[in-house]
Each structure stands twice: as C-alpha cells, then as structure tokens.
Design an enzyme around this catalytic site. Structure first.
Site, mmCIF file in Angstrom:
data_model
loop_
_atom_site.group_PDB
_atom_site.id
_atom_site.type_symbol
_atom_site.label_atom_id
_atom_site.label_comp_id
_atom_site.label_asym_id
_atom_site.label_seq_id
_atom_site.Cartn_x
_atom_site.Cartn_y
_atom_site.Cartn_z
ATOM 1 N N ASN A 111 -4.422 -8.964 3.259
ATOM 2 C CA ASN A 111 -5.162 -9.100 2.003
ATOM 3 C C ASN A 111 -4.262 -8.933 0.788
ATOM 4 O OD1 ASN A 111 -7.990 -9.300 3.061
ATOM 5 N ND2 ASN A 111 -7.434 -7.338 3.969
ATOM 6 N N LYS A 157 -1.378 4.603 7.885
ATOM 7 C CA LYS A 157 -0.652 3.991 6.758
ATOM 8 C C LYS A 157 0.477 3.101 7.268
ATOM 9 C CE LYS A 157 -1.931 7.229 3.204
ATOM 10 N NZ LYS A 157 -1.531 8.247 2.228
ATOM 11 N N GLY A 158 0.497 1.865 6.805
ATOM 12 C CA GLY A 158 1.541 0.925 7.196
ATOM 13 C C GLY A 158 1.315 0.280 8.563
ATOM 14 N N THR A 201 -4.122 1.468 -1.834
ATOM 15 C CA THR A 201 -5.322 0.932 -1.186
ATOM 16 C C THR A 201 -5.746 1.787 0.005
ATOM 17 O OG1 THR A 201 -3.785 -0.626 -0.173
ATOM 18 C CG2 THR A 201 -5.222 -1.498 -1.885
ATOM 19 N N ARG A 230 -3.942 -3.876 11.126
ATOM 20 C CA ARG A 230 -5.397 -3.730 11.301
ATOM 21 C C ARG A 230 -5.753 -3.548 12.782
ATOM 22 N NH1 ARG A 230 -8.520 -8.682 9.071
ATOM 23 N NH2 ARG A 230 -7.011 -8.278 7.414
ATOM 24 N N SER A 280 4.590 -6.680 3.232
ATOM 25 C CA SER A 280 3.441 -5.826 3.561
ATOM 26 C C SER A 280 2.799 -6.219 4.882
ATOM 27 C CB SER A 280 2.403 -5.954 2.434
ATOM 28 O OG SER A 280 1.155 -5.427 2.831
ATOM 29 N N ALA A 281 2.219 -5.229 5.563
ATOM 30 C CA ALA A 281 1.472 -5.501 6.802
ATOM 31 C C ALA A 281 0.102 -6.101 6.506
ATOM 32 C CB ALA A 281 1.294 -4.198 7.579
ATOM 33 N N ASP A 285 0.836 -1.204 0.000
ATOM 34 C CA ASP A 285 0.000 0.000 0.000
ATOM 35 C C ASP A 285 0.870 1.253 0.000
ATOM 36 O OD1 ASP A 285 -2.079 1.827 0.320
ATOM 37 O OD2 ASP A 285 -2.068 1.623 2.493
ATOM 38 N N ASP A 314 6.688 3.477 1.928
ATOM 39 C CA ASP A 314 6.084 4.813 1.995
ATOM 40 C C ASP A 314 5.782 5.258 3.424
ATOM 41 O OD1 ASP A 314 3.901 2.939 2.258
ATOM 42 O OD2 ASP A 314 2.564 4.652 1.978
HETATM 43 P P1 B16 Z 1 -5.161 -5.393 6.239
HETATM 44 P P2 B16 Z 1 1.249 -1.963 3.690
HETATM 45 C C1 B16 Z 1 -0.900 -1.762 5.284
HETATM 46 O O1 B16 Z 1 -0.338 -2.095 4.041
HETATM 47 C C2 B16 Z 1 -1.761 -0.521 5.130
HETATM 48 O O2 B16 Z 1 -0.961 0.597 4.804
HETATM 49 C C3 B16 Z 1 -2.467 -0.233 6.436
HETATM 50 O O3 B16 Z 1 -3.302 0.907 6.309
HETATM 51 C C4 B16 Z 1 -3.310 -1.468 6.829
HETATM 52 O O4 B16 Z 1 -3.950 -1.257 8.080
HETATM 53 C C5 B16 Z 1 -2.387 -2.680 6.899
HETATM 54 O O5 B16 Z 1 -1.737 -2.877 5.662
HETATM 55 C C6 B16 Z 1 -3.159 -3.956 7.241
HETATM 56 O O6 B16 Z 1 -4.024 -4.255 6.170
HETATM 57 O O7 B16 Z 1 -6.269 -4.864 7.100
HETATM 58 O O8 B16 Z 1 -5.549 -5.582 4.796
HETATM 59 O O9 B16 Z 1 -4.523 -6.625 6.827
HETATM 60 O O10 B16 Z 1 1.512 -0.496 3.531
HETATM 61 O O11 B16 Z 1 2.058 -2.603 4.818
HETATM 62 O O12 B16 Z 1 1.341 -2.719 2.402
HETATM 63 MG MG MG Z 2 2.705 1.252 2.775
#
Ligand code: B16
Ligand code: MG
Length: 216
Positions: A119, A46-47, A18, A50, A115-116, A12, A171
């Site tokens: 999804n 961001k980042g 997203t 959940r 990524s965190a 993201d 980011d």
């Molecule tokens: P999910 P990244 C992060 O993505 C988002 O920036 C962050 O807003 C979100 O809460 C987190 O993933 C968890 O996402 O609810 O889909 O598991 O920037 O790490 O790619």
């Molecule tokens: Mg990010």
C-alpha cells in the site's frame, strides 16, 4: 569517505508511522477470530510482510486456517487497513523526514523507497511525498521478504547505483539485515540495542544530515 550516491528509505517507522493502523486492523481480525494479542507481540510484525504477519498472529492465537481461509483473512485485514489510511494527512509524516528528503535531493542524491508494504503508493500520495522519490520498490514488486535484500537491490538497480554506494534507512532488524546482505550501508532508526549491525543508529530522520550520510 562512504561515497554515498543514493538513499533508500523504508516506509513504516521511517517516513510515517502506519504501525498503529496495522495494529488496529490486525487486532480487529484477531478479535473477530476470538482471541487477542499484545502490543509487545505487535512489535514483532514491524517490517514483516502481510502473509507472514497473519501466520504469526494465527500462531499466537493457536488457530489453524487453510490457505484459502488465510487469503480471505489477509484480504479482510487489508480492507480495514486501507480504509484507515485513506484518512492519512501530511501532518503524519515523521519529524524531519520531508526536510531530509528535500535536502538529499538538493544535494544531488538519488532517492528510492524500499518497503514491504503493498500500500506504499497510497500512503505516499496521501501524505504528499510521492514526488520526492525517484523510484518506488515495494511489496508489489518483490517476491522475497526482508531480511532478503531483494527490495533494496531492486531499488539500487532501478536507480542505476551500485549497492556499495547506497545507504538504507530502516527501523526493523530484518530490514537492517537485508541492507547489509545487499552490501549496503545502513542507518538504523530506533535503538542500537534493537538494531545490531547498523552502521549508525539515530532516533529519527530529524537527527540525520547530509554530512552524516557521507561519514557512515
Ligand atoms: P501491507 P515497511 C511494512 O512496512 C510494515 O512495517 C508491516 O507491519 C506490514 O505488514 C508490511 O509493511 C506489509 O504491509 O499489508 O500494507 O502490504 O516497514 O516495510 O515500510
Ligand atoms: Mg519499517
């Protein structure tokens, strides 16, 4: 010479945006609980995982919920978010991301997602980028959130590349800190003011080249 052998990408804000879908779903949840939060506050999510995002939003609304209720609320938000990402299309890939991934692989560099999000596989599949990653490490595979380096270290390990030969694209400040804590180089996507510590900061992957990778 940096001797970079692998690139690890946040999702993201680096590959796709997203954040707008996360914002819409969290806002709907806050409204459902009788309060609202600002776009400025949303930037702080961001980042962030959940679970932690929900804790912050409840704090902003001055609302206290039991652990069981928090689980239900996080699931509810995620169901709305998942509905929205089903409609994602390849034209939502951020400028230069696909081209840079292809160029990196053609140059012999390994690629991983770090990524965190839980999804991430759905998102990559919807925008048609799954085949450009050797390894996918996401929120389903880690227990510690950024700024802990776990997600990036697991990516390096799965690729079989030493952390010092990995370059991360991030980011979020917590992600930049995670990469540095893991002993990796990092290119920040955003502004130098918001991403202190990054080796280089660019506006997006459209500004990155294979030559730049080897000079960080
Ligand atoms: P999910 P990244 C992060 O993505 C988002 O920036 C962050 O807003 C979100 O809460 C987190 O993933 C968890 O996402 O609810 O889909 O598991 O920037 O790490 O790619
Ligand atoms: Mg990010």
């Amino acid at each position: 010479m940096a001797n970079i052998k692998a690139l690890i990408f946040d999702l993201d804000g680096v590959i796709v945006d997203t954040a707008i879908y996360h914002y819409k779903a969290w806002k709907r949840l806050a409204n459902h609980l009788g309060f609202d939060f600002t776009e400025e506050e949303n930037e702080k999510l961001k980042g962030v995982s959940r679970v932690r995002s929900l804790e912050l939003i409840l704090e902003w609304g001055g609302v206290t919920k039991s652990a069981e209720e928090q689980k239900h609320l996080a699931d509810l938000k995620n169901s709305w978010y998942v509905d929205m990402i089903q409609e994602m299309q390849p034209d939502e890939i951020l400028p230069g991301a696909k081209e840079f991934l292809e160029a990196a692989r053609a140059a012999g560099l390994k690629t991983a997602l770090g990524s965190a999000s839980k999804n991430s596989e759905t998102i990559l599949q919807k925008v048609g980028l799954t085949h450009l990653f050797d390894v996918i490490i996401d929120g389903n595979k880690v227990s510690a959130s950024k700024p802990d380096p776990e997600v990036f270290l697991k990516g390096a390990e799965a690729l079989g590349i030493a952390p010092k030969n990995c370059l991360v694209f991030e980011d979020a400040l917590a992600g930049v800190q995670a990469a540095l804590a893991g002993g990796m180089k990092v290119i920040g996507i955003g502004t130098a003011q918001n991403l202190p510590g990054a080796n280089v900061v660019v506006a997006g992957l459209h500004e990155v080249s294979i030559e730049l990778v080897q000079t960080v």
